[in-house]
Write an enzyme that holds these catalytic residues in place. Structure first.
Site, short mmCIF file in Angstrom:
data_model
loop_
_atom_site.label_atom_id
_atom_site.label_comp_id
_atom_site.label_asym_id
_atom_site.label_seq_id
_atom_site.Cartn_x
_atom_site.Cartn_y
_atom_site.Cartn_z
N ASP A 1 4.69 3.79 17.92
CA ASP A 1 3.54 3.90 16.97
C ASP A 1 3.16 2.66 16.41
OD1 ASP A 1 2.85 5.98 14.64
OD2 ASP A 1 3.12 3.86 13.89
N TYR B 1 -1.72 -3.60 12.25
CA TYR B 1 -0.55 -4.14 12.60
C TYR B 1 -0.50 -5.48 13.29
CZ TYR B 1 1.74 0.43 11.26
OH TYR B 1 1.78 1.55 10.48
N LYS C 1 -4.05 3.94 15.25
CA LYS C 1 -4.93 4.51 14.04
C LYS C 1 -6.04 3.74 13.64
CE LYS C 1 -0.10 4.84 11.95
NZ LYS C 1 0.61 3.85 12.91
N HIS D 1 -5.84 6.20 9.30
CA HIS D 1 -4.91 5.47 8.77
C HIS D 1 -4.59 5.62 7.20
CE1 HIS D 1 -2.23 1.68 9.26
NE2 HIS D 1 -1.45 2.61 8.53
#
Length: 362
Positions: A70, A75, A104, A137
């Site tokens: 994931d 990120y 996302k 997200h």
């Protein structure tokens, strides 16, 4: 006569083994609505994992048996994850079809006109032709710095909110991407029931997964019931209470929640862990997976990677499950209210209700 007894014994043993492996398979995977794709119930979360670390970690995790990774645009590690996946496959360890990769759509791309731009960029970074699951997200949107692809921030520190966020229009473009084969399954993250309902009402492809904060202190029972009624699989982020998140909030956003849970140190968890010869983390993860909730704990330690996968060889008793259910604090147990993005609560699609006058309280 002896032969008949032996055959019955062998038959009974075989049936028990078949039953065991059937239960194990059901525990290790959930089946997504509409596509019937299998999603592993334990995945590797990668939030707060820097690129220079996560590439090695993902490769090691895949070697240890992880098949669900994931990540997210926010990120800032998709490229490193893509490198690890490519190397693992080129080294002959497995195939793309063995893996379940989630990413996302970011808050700065949360509009119909930006979906394809961000998805194409993310696929290039991941070095993939498709992702197994693509999520919106967050429910709100920010205006984007076109060069840095980061949120625009006002001089007073508040984020530039895109007040025109339209989930249904964004979702329709995601459906197009699915038809084109670049996405296998669609979902949402950090949405409330009303927001999900609007998409369900208008969608051709209904949401298949909802990823939200979920742990022993914040069990989201009403939201989970709603998801069950709509064939939506729930994925729990922060299933261990996100022990490292507080330092991240302070260092990156100069924001500190008033309270932060220590789920791993709770006496109730420790007692159950000792009884099963397991760790507190394994008990917390098993508690959720046993309820058919997908978990995505993050770790960069090989020891903990192994530990987080070691939850399929035991079962919590009903009485133990009840003990853990009683730990639920409801909304008071929430950690992630996103108020570290200053001013976000002013967005019309901010998904959480804030009680009282102090918007910093969870």
């Amino acid at each position: 006569m002896k032969c008949g007894i032996q055959l019955r014994c062998i038959s009974n043993i075989s049936l028990r083994y078949i039953s065991f492996y059937s239960r194990l398979r059901k525990m290790k995977f959930v089946t997504l609505s509409q596509t019937k794709n299998l999603m592993p119930t334990v995945g590797l979360g990668t939030w707060q994992a820097p690129p220079e670390v996560i590439e090695t970690v993902v490769y090691k995790a895949l070697d240890l048996g992880y098949r669900h990774i994931d990540t997210a645009f926010n990120y800032n590690n998709e490229e490193a994850i893509g490198n690890a996946i490519k190397k693992w496959i080129s080294d002959g360890k497995g195939t793309r079809q063995d893996l379940f990769i989630t990413t996302k759509l970011p808050h700065v791309g949360n509009r119909a006109s930006d979906v394809k731009k961000f998805l194409e960029l993310q696929l290039r970074r991941l070095q993939l032709d498709y992702v197994d699951l693509y999520l919106i997200h967050v429910a709100f949107g920010f205006h984007c710095d076109p060069e840095k692809l980061t949120p625009l921030v006002k001089p007073n520190g508040e984020y530039e909110l895109d007040m025109d966020t339209n989930h249904v229009e964004t979702w329709r473009v995601m459906e197009q991407c699915k038809q084109e084969g670049r996405i296998r399954n669609l979902g949402l993250s950090n949405f409330n029931e009303d927001q999900i309902s609007k998409i369900v009402k208008e969608a051709t492809v209904k949401p298949q997964v909802l990823q939200v904060e979920l742990h022993a202190y914040f069990q989201q029972m009403a939201l989970r019931k709603f998801c069950d009624e709509h064939d939506i699989i729930v994925t729990a982020y922060a299933p261990l209470g996100s022990p490292g998140a507080k330092d991240h909030f302070v260092s990156k956003y100069n924001y500190s929640p008033d309270t932060f849970p220590d789920l791993l140190g709770l006496p109730e968890i420790k007692q159950i862990a000792e009884k099963h010869s397991k760790t507190p983390a394994q008990i917390l993860l098993r508690f959720l997976v046993q309820q058919q909730i997908v978990v995505i704990p993050k770790s960069t330690s090989e020891h903990r990677l192994k530990e987080n996968m070691g939850i399929y060889d035991f079962e919590l008793l009903p009485a133990e499950v009840n003990v853990l259910k009683k730990l639920d604090k409801g909304e008071k147990g929430r950690i992630f209210n996103f108020l570290f993005w200053k001013g976000v609560e002013k967005h019309p699609e901010y998904p959480f209700k804030l009680s009282g006058l102090d918007a910093t309280q969870t």
